[in-house]
Scaffold this motif. Structure first.
Motif, PDB file in Angstrom:
ATOM      1  N   THR A  45      -2.690   8.155   1.473  1.00  0.00           N
ATOM      2  CA  THR A  45      -3.909   8.229   0.656  1.00  0.00           C
ATOM      3  C   THR A  45      -4.841   9.323   1.200  1.00  0.00           C
TER       4      THR A  45
ATOM      5  N   SER B  74       0.856  -1.186   0.000  1.00  0.00           N
ATOM      6  CA  SER B  74       0.000   0.000   0.000  1.00  0.00           C
ATOM      7  C   SER B  74       0.892   1.235   0.000  1.00  0.00           C
ATOM      8  N   ALA B  75       0.252   2.390  -0.077  1.00  0.00           N
ATOM      9  CA  ALA B  75       0.948   3.660   0.121  1.00  0.00           C
ATOM     10  C   ALA B  75       1.410   3.718   1.582  1.00  0.00           C
TER      11      ALA B  75
ATOM     12  N   PHE C 257      -4.068  -1.405  -4.847  1.00  0.00           N
ATOM     13  CA  PHE C 257      -5.127  -0.386  -4.915  1.00  0.00           C
ATOM     14  C   PHE C 257      -5.446   0.167  -6.304  1.00  0.00           C
TER      15      PHE C 257
ATOM     16  N   ARG D 205     -11.313   2.144  -1.163  1.00  0.00           N
ATOM     17  CA  ARG D 205     -10.415   2.303  -0.014  1.00  0.00           C
ATOM     18  C   ARG D 205     -10.145   0.948   0.630  1.00  0.00           C
ATOM     19  N   GLY D 206      -8.889   0.698   0.904  1.00  0.00           N
ATOM     20  CA  GLY D 206      -8.498  -0.599   1.456  1.00  0.00           C
ATOM     21  C   GLY D 206      -8.244  -1.630   0.358  1.00  0.00           C
ATOM     22  N   GLY D 207      -8.270  -1.173  -0.898  1.00  0.00           N
ATOM     23  CA  GLY D 207      -8.257  -2.078  -2.039  1.00  0.00           C
ATOM     24  C   GLY D 207      -6.966  -2.846  -2.296  1.00  0.00           C
ATOM     25  N   SER D 208      -5.898  -2.555  -1.563  1.00  0.00           N
ATOM     26  CA  SER D 208      -4.654  -3.309  -1.798  1.00  0.00           C
ATOM     27  C   SER D 208      -4.812  -4.793  -1.456  1.00  0.00           C
TER      28      SER D 208
ATOM     29  N   GLU E 299       0.625   4.700  -3.943  1.00  0.00           N
ATOM     30  CA  GLU E 299       1.125   3.332  -4.112  1.00  0.00           C
ATOM     31  C   GLU E 299       2.318   3.299  -5.075  1.00  0.00           C
TER      32      GLU E 299
HETATM   33  N1  ASP Z   1      -3.828   3.124   0.136  1.00  0.00           N
HETATM   34  C1  ASP Z   1      -5.207   2.734  -0.082  1.00  0.00           C
HETATM   35  C2  ASP Z   1      -6.084   3.211   1.082  1.00  0.00           C
HETATM   36  O1  ASP Z   1      -5.571   3.836   1.996  1.00  0.00           O
HETATM   37  C3  ASP Z   1      -5.355   1.263  -0.314  1.00  0.00           C
HETATM   38  C4  ASP Z   1      -4.943   0.370   0.845  1.00  0.00           C
HETATM   39  O2  ASP Z   1      -4.231   0.809   1.742  1.00  0.00           O
HETATM   40  O3  ASP Z   1      -5.321  -0.803   0.833  1.00  0.00           O
HETATM   41  O4  ASP Z   1      -7.253   2.989   1.042  1.00  0.00           O
END
Ligand code: ASP
Ligand code: MG
Length: 294
Positions: A45, A39-40, A190, A204-207, A127
């Protein structure tokens, strides 16, 4: 082959990145083949969203936020890359990327709007920057790593912000890409792309979802989601002190728990793994010896 994914808190600071590289070196020494998704850096993000929103409101504070983004990544390069020739190259690549972001924000400021399509492009810098830097940090420590921009392999529709994946096309592209070299692939979480190459994101959270798509495309033995807690817990440990890790749960149970608020895994992650029967392990970067949840 395993697919490992490390979230923002696992790579939030250079010393944490070094611990993650330690875990990877261990896998390499044990001859376990893997590909890795990052992820980033933590909070990036959110701050990219803030920058773009500020710019779109005609608020110049976006420049200060951009500077923090810029300096934080340069600092990470400083701390992680020792070899001076390598360092110069990566600084040059990062500067180019970072200035493109600055120009993009300036454009947003001038036109005073940030469409979902622009937002996805802005968010992609998080990312891309983290993975570019970590790839070089791995190379420096003897892990032959290759940076892969997921926009080349994960294809979606144009539902910016939470795009839907074209599974068949994506799996084909993944297979093709992974045949091309034997290096350890470092894939941006992501982000994806739609027809015509437009940048999209997976929500969001897509990694986590990125890792699962790679797992399915590669028919991996296991998808490992490395996070900052000991797996899927029975309750939120900040509220219930007797909360404990659930060692094994079914795909359906995991999906239900994530839909009902367990933050440990992004719900769409389950489907690609479930379709192919690939186990998903939830592991703690800060407690790597702990078995976690399967
Ligand atoms: N960086 C993105 C987010 O904060 C994806 C992730 O972290 O999974 O949503
Ligand atoms: Mg997450």
């Amino acid at each position: 082959m395993r697919v490992l994914k490390f979230g923002g808190s696992s790579v939030g600071k250079p010393d944490r990145i070094l611990s993650v590289i330690g875990i990877l070196i261990d896998y390499t020494e044990k001859k376990i083949p893997y590909t890795v998704v990052f992820s980033a850096f933590s909070g990036v993000t959110d701050s990219l969203i803030k920058m773009a929103h500020a710019a779109a409101k005609g608020d110049e504070s976006y420049i200060g936020l951009w500077s923090i983004f810029h300096d934080r990544h340069l600092q990470a390069i400083e701390e992680l890359i020792q070899d001076s020739t390598h360092k110069a190259l990566i600084i040059q690549d990062f500067m180019e990327m970072s200035h493109t972001l600055k120009n993009l924000l300036q454009g947003t400021y001038l036109v005073m709007e940030a469409s979902p399509r622009t937002m996805d492009y802005v968010l992609s810098f998080g990312e891309r920057a983290s993975c570019m830097i970590i790839t070089q940090a791995m190379n420096q420590r003897g892990l032959p790593a290759e940076y892969i921009d997921a926009r080349d392999i994960i294809k979606t529709d144009k539902n910016f912000g939470a795009a839907r994946v074209d599974y068949a096309l994506t799996y084909n592209l993944i297979k093709k890409k992974f045949r091309s070299s034997k290096k350890i692939k470092v894939v941006t979480g992501f982000i994806a792309s739609a027809k015509g190459g437009l940048t999209t994101t997976l929500g969001r959270g897509g990694s986590d979802y990125t890792a699962s798509l790679l797992g399915a495309g590669l028919k991996a033995d296991c998808i490992e989601i490395w996070t900052d807690v000991d797996g899927v817990l029975t309750a939120d440990p900040r509220m219930v002190d007797k909360a404990f890790t659930i060692p094994r749960l079914s795909y359906i149970e995991a999906m239900e728990m994530s839909h009902f608020g367990a933050k440990v895994i992004y719900p769409p992650t389950i489907k690609p793994a479930m379709d192919l029967g690939i186990p998903i392990a939830i592991k703690n970067t800060f407690n790597p010896g702990f078995p976690g949840s399967l």
